[in-house]
Write an enzyme that holds these catalytic residues in place. Structure first.
Site, short mmCIF file in Angstrom:
data_model
loop_
_atom_site.label_atom_id
_atom_site.label_comp_id
_atom_site.label_asym_id
_atom_site.label_seq_id
_atom_site.Cartn_x
_atom_site.Cartn_y
_atom_site.Cartn_z
N PHE A 1 -3.39 -1.29 -6.21
CA PHE A 1 -3.39 0.13 -6.52
C PHE A 1 -1.97 0.66 -6.33
O PHE A 1 -1.24 0.19 -5.45
CB PHE A 1 -4.37 0.84 -5.59
CG PHE A 1 -4.64 2.29 -5.90
CD1 PHE A 1 -5.49 2.64 -6.94
CD2 PHE A 1 -4.02 3.29 -5.16
CE1 PHE A 1 -5.73 3.97 -7.22
CE2 PHE A 1 -4.26 4.63 -5.44
CZ PHE A 1 -5.12 4.97 -6.48
N SER B 1 -0.34 2.92 -4.86
CA SER B 1 0.19 3.35 -3.56
C SER B 1 0.23 2.24 -2.52
O SER B 1 0.73 2.46 -1.41
CB SER B 1 -0.66 4.50 -3.02
OG SER B 1 -2.00 4.07 -2.80
N LYS B 2 -0.24 1.05 -2.84
CA LYS B 2 -0.26 -0.04 -1.87
C LYS B 2 1.15 -0.60 -1.66
O LYS B 2 2.05 -0.38 -2.46
CB LYS B 2 -1.20 -1.16 -2.34
CG LYS B 2 -2.63 -0.71 -2.61
CD LYS B 2 -3.30 -0.12 -1.39
CE LYS B 2 -4.77 0.22 -1.68
NZ LYS B 2 -5.41 0.91 -0.55
N PRO B 3 1.35 -1.37 -0.58
CA PRO B 3 2.67 -1.95 -0.35
C PRO B 3 3.21 -2.74 -1.55
O PRO B 3 4.42 -2.70 -1.82
CB PRO B 3 2.44 -2.86 0.86
CG PRO B 3 1.35 -2.17 1.62
CD PRO B 3 0.44 -1.61 0.56
N LEU B 4 2.35 -3.46 -2.25
CA LEU B 4 2.71 -4.10 -3.52
C LEU B 4 1.73 -3.57 -4.56
O LEU B 4 0.56 -3.96 -4.56
CB LEU B 4 2.64 -5.62 -3.41
CG LEU B 4 2.99 -6.40 -4.69
CD1 LEU B 4 4.44 -6.14 -5.10
CD2 LEU B 4 2.76 -7.90 -4.50
#
Length: 368
Positions: A184, A186-189
Site C-alpha cells: 500500500f 503509505s507502507k515502508p515499501l
C-alpha cells in the site's frame, strides 16, 4: 505550516527517473498482467528477505487470505491473533468461516503478548497470526516455540507494516511458516495502488499460494483448487522495483529518525511505543501514548500538523466482530486504543519538522 504525515511526493521526486523508466518499459512491452517485472520483483524480494519463495499478490489483505486458504483453514477452525490491528487481519479469518481468537497485547510495544498465546490454543487452533505492529516484529521466537510444542501450528506473520525490519538479525517476512506484507502506498515499501506479497520457504505452501492467486490454476484452465483473482499487476511491481533502488537508504533514515524521535520524546517525558533491543522497527507508524488524546490532537490540528490513530477501537469491540468473543477479554488493548496517536513519519522527514512536532508535544497537552 505544511508537514505531510507521509511524504510520498519527496520520495517520488528523488526516484522520478527510475519510476518513469520502469513504467515506460511496461507500457512498451504491454504485458500488464504477470509480465516479466512480476517475477523480477519476486526474485529481488526473495534475495532481500532470505525466504525461498515470494509470491506477489493484489494486496496485503489478499496475502493473508491466500495464506489461510493455502493452509486449508475454514469453518470450525480457529486462528489466534491480536485485536489491536487493522481489520484485515481478522477479516480474512472470518471470510473463510473460521473464528479469530483474540489475545491481548503488551502495553509497551502494542504487539501480541506471546505469554498469553498458549492458554488460547485449543484442538481447533489451525494457525497463529501475530502482527508486526507499527513496523516492529512481535516475539517471533517465543511464538514459533509455542506453535512447535502444539503440533507445529503454522505461524503467519502479518508484516504489512514491517517490511525491512529485522528480528535477531533476520528479516521480517522470513521469521515463521509464512510472512505477508503490503505495498500500500503509505507502507515502508509501497507501490502506487494496492499490492502485497507472501513469503515462505515451504515448497507446498508456495505452490498452493501461486495457484490460489490465479483462480486455483495449476496450468491454464486446469483448476486444481478453489482460488481468487489475486495477482499483483505488472505496473505496480515495476514501481516497487524502482523504489528498491533506495530502499536501504530509506530504512537507514527511518531508523535514524525513529531514534531521534525517541530521544526527543524522552527529553520531554512523553510516553511512546517502545522498541525491543533485539529487533528493529521501520516505523510504519511512529506512535505515542496520550492520556488526553483529543486535546493533543486538537493542538496539532490548530498548528496544521496531521496526526492519526492506529487504532481507535480493538477488533473485538467492532460491530462486525464483537459477537465472536468477549470484548472485555483484552483489557490492555481496550485501554491502549484510547491513548495511541501516530505522528508524521517518513524517510524524507526533516530534522526541523521533527523538532517542530516534538516542540508542539512539549508545549501542548502532556500525559497525566
Amino acid at each position: 505550516m505544511s508537514i505531510p504525515f507521509i511524504d510520498l511526493k519527496a520520495q517520488y521526486r528523488a526516484l522520478q527517473p527510475q519510476i518513469q523508466a520502469r513504467i515506460n518499459a511496461v507500457l512498451e512491452h504491454g504485458q500488464y498482467i504477470m509480465g516479466p517485472e512480476v517475477r523480477e520483483l519476486e526474485e529481488r524480494l526473495e534475495a532481500y528477505t532470505g525466504a525461498k519463495h515470494c509470491i506477489t499478490v493484489a494486496s496485503g489483505t489478499e496475502a493473508l487470505l491466500i495464506s489461510l486458504m493455502a493452509l486449508g483453514i475454514g469453518p470450525g477452525d480457529e486462528v489466534i491473533t491480536t485485536p489491536f490491528t487493522f481489520v484485515a487481519t481478522a477479516e480474512v479469518i472470518v471470510l473463510l468461516g473460521a473464528k479469530p481468537v483474540f489475545v491481548d497485547i503488551e502495553p509497551d510495544t502494542c504487539n501480541i503478548d506471546a505469554n498469553l498465546i498458549e492458554a488460547a490454543i485449543t484442538p481447533r487452533t489451525k494457525a497463529i497470526m501475530p502482527v508486526s505492529l507499527y513496523g516492529q516484529p512481535a516475539d517471533m521466537d517465543e511464538i514459533n516455540a509455542i506453535a512447535a510444542r502444539h503440533g507445529n501450528i503454522p505461524v503467519i506473520e502479518d508484516a504489512a507494516q514491517s517490511f525491512g525490519a529485522e528480528y535477531k538479525g533476520r528479516k521480517s517476512c522470513n521469521l515463521s511458516s509464512i510472512g505477508c506484507t503490503s505495498f500500500f502506498p503509505s507502507k515502508p515499501l509501497g507501490c502506487y495502488g494496492d499490492g502485497g506479497a507472501i513469503f515462505t520457504s515451504d515448497d507446498a505452501i508456495a505452490q498452493a499460494c501461486r495457484e490460489i492467486r490465479v483462480h486455483g490454476q495449476s496450468k491454464r484452465y486446469v483448476h486444481t483448487r478453489v482460488g481468487v483473482g489475486g495477482r499483483m499487476d505488472t505496473l505496480q511491481c515495476a514501481i516497487v522495483l524502482a523504489k528498491l533502488e533506495r530502499f536501504d537508504w530509506e530504512i537507514a533514515q527511518r531508523l535514524e529518525i525513529g531514534a531521534r524521535y525517541n530521544q526527543l520524546l524522552d527529553e520531554i517525558g512523553f510516553k511512546r511505543v517502545i522498541q525491543r533491543p533485539d529487533r528493529t522497527s521501520v516505523y510504519g507508524q511512529f506512535t505515542v501514548l496520550c492520556e488526553d488524546r483529543e486535546a493533543v490532537q486538537s493542538s496539532f490540528q490548530k498548528a496544521g500538523i496531521p496526526t492519526a490513530v492506529h487504532y481507535p477501537v480493538p477488533l473485538n469491540e467492532q460491530p462486525a466482530y464483537k459477537h465472536l468473543c468477549c470484548p472485555d477479554c483484552t483489557p490492555i488493548a481496550k485501554e491502549t486504543a484510547k491513548k495511541v496517536m501516530s505522528l508524521p513519519m517518513s524517510a524524507d522527514f526533516s530534522y526541523e519538522d521533527q523538532r517542530t512536532v516534538c516542540n508542539l508535544l512539549k508545549t501542548g497537552v502532556h500525559d497525566a
